[in-house]
Write a protein that holds these residues in place. Structure first.
Motif, PDB file in Angstrom:
ATOM      1  N   GLU A 190      -7.605  -3.704  -5.912  1.00 29.63           N
ATOM      2  CA  GLU A 190      -7.077  -3.072  -4.711  1.00 29.63           C
ATOM      3  C   GLU A 190      -5.825  -3.803  -4.234  1.00 29.63           C
ATOM      4  OE1 GLU A 190      -8.354  -1.955  -0.106  1.00 29.63           O
ATOM      5  OE2 GLU A 190      -9.722  -3.123  -1.382  1.00 29.63           O
ATOM      6  N   LYS A 241      -2.799  -4.664  -1.568  1.00 26.28           N
ATOM      7  CA  LYS A 241      -2.665  -4.757  -0.119  1.00 26.28           C
ATOM      8  C   LYS A 241      -1.247  -5.165   0.243  1.00 26.28           C
ATOM      9  CE  LYS A 241      -7.484  -6.256   0.438  1.00 26.28           C
ATOM     10  NZ  LYS A 241      -8.383  -7.345   0.915  1.00 26.28           N
ATOM     11  N   ALA A 245       5.532  -1.152  -0.516  1.00 26.72           N
ATOM     12  CA  ALA A 245       4.695  -0.093   0.038  1.00 26.72           C
ATOM     13  C   ALA A 245       4.680   1.148  -0.855  1.00 26.72           C
ATOM     14  CB  ALA A 245       5.160   0.270   1.450  1.00 26.72           C
ATOM     15  N   THR A 251       1.197   2.509  -2.248  1.00 29.12           N
ATOM     16  CA  THR A 251       0.637   3.740  -1.688  1.00 29.12           C
ATOM     17  C   THR A 251       1.359   5.011  -2.109  1.00 29.12           C
ATOM     18  OG1 THR A 251       2.023   3.711   0.311  1.00 29.12           O
ATOM     19  CG2 THR A 251      -0.032   2.424   0.354  1.00 29.12           C
ATOM     20  N   ASP A 300       3.820   6.122  -0.517  1.00 26.16           N
ATOM     21  CA  ASP A 300       4.242   6.713   0.753  1.00 26.16           C
ATOM     22  C   ASP A 300       5.697   6.330   1.027  1.00 26.16           C
ATOM     23  OD1 ASP A 300       4.699   7.422   3.411  1.00 26.16           O
ATOM     24  OD2 ASP A 300       2.665   6.926   4.043  1.00 26.16           O
ATOM     25  N   ASP A 319       6.567   5.608   4.854  1.00 26.84           N
ATOM     26  CA  ASP A 319       6.167   4.268   5.293  1.00 26.84           C
ATOM     27  C   ASP A 319       7.123   3.227   4.745  1.00 26.84           C
ATOM     28  OD1 ASP A 319       4.511   2.183   6.407  1.00 26.84           O
ATOM     29  OD2 ASP A 319       3.703   1.861   4.396  1.00 26.84           O
TER      30      ASP A 319
END
Length: 243
Positions: free
Chosen positions: A93, A95, A126, A130, A132, A135
């Motif tokens: 994962e 972060k 980012a 993600t 995104d 963002d």
């Protein structure tokens, strides 16, 4: 060798440093002194500017002056500071840090520099983490407002890079886009080929060792290698000083 082939600057990243210096993956294992010492070695070897990877800054904002001082004293021309907090390059994962925390680190780095020509580059992972873009753009705008000289969105393609250039009033640094020519990176001020030499050496040494194991054939070319490293210059100095 990079300088000898006419390139205008060189880059030292944590990915290649972890691999080549310690035989480790780039998973946040390297400390500030290890990255600075590698950077210092490269600076001493070349006359072109050196861009260095400062990871997430190695310290919180209040103590980030130490990171900037160490890289300035090592002689590098620029560092990038990222907002990636955990998991980089690994199948775990991922972060990223809160944007406010990352922006504070950028502001602290800008405030800490003593050389006005020392560049602080704000890297956002980012989009990598993600996907995104909005963002990512919001983060880069925040980092630019904190004083970053350049912005560095990772894993973007041409469309995303064009949007970064449209929205952010700073030059852009990127890593290379696999499968695309250098000309297709034209919107970026700097393109980092962060694993170029490590991958080239990995392929070449693997092939040479396999050939040596199968055929007993070792590489030649020591004369050209020694000429490049400066053995002739040493011999000239020795003769000059009577040794």
């Amino acid at each position: 060798m990079i300088e000898a082939h006419g390139f205008e600057c060189v880059y030292i990243g944590s990915y290649a440093t972890a691999a080549s210096r310690f035989a480790l993956p780039d998973t946040g294992l390297l400390a500030l002194p290890e990255m600075v010492e590698q950077a210092r070695s490269i600076v001493d070897a070349v006359s072109v500017p050196v861009i260095a990877d400062a990871e997430g800054g190695f310290h919180d904002a209040a103590n980030l002056w130490r990171t900037v001082r160490a890289f300035e004293q090592a002689g590098v021309a620029a560092i990038h500071i990222e907002d990636h907090a955990f998991g980089k390059h690994a199948s775990v994962e991922q972060k990223v840090r809160p944007a406010a925390e990352a922006a504070a680190r950028i502001r602290a780095a800008v405030d800490a520099r003593e050389d006005p020509d020392f560049l602080v580059v704000a890297r956002s992972d980012a989009f990598w983490v993600t996907g995104d873009l909005q963002d990512t753009l919001a983060r880069l705008e925040r980092y630019a407002d904190a004083g970053a000289d350049m912005v560095f969105p990772t894993l973007v393609g041409p469309a995303e890079l064009a949007e970064v250039r449209r929205r952010i009033a700073r030059p852009a640094m990127i890593v290379d886009m696999p499968g695309r020519s250098f000309a297709e990176h034209a919107d970026a001020a700097i393109v980092l080929y962060y694993a170029f030499s490590a991958l080239a050496q990995f392929d070449a040494l693997n092939a040479a060792l396999a050939r040596f194991g199968a055929e007993g054939t070792a590489p030649g070319g020591a004369q050209a290698f020694e000429e490049f490293l400066g053995y002739a210059e040493f011999a000239a100095r020795a003769r000059n000083y009577g040794d």
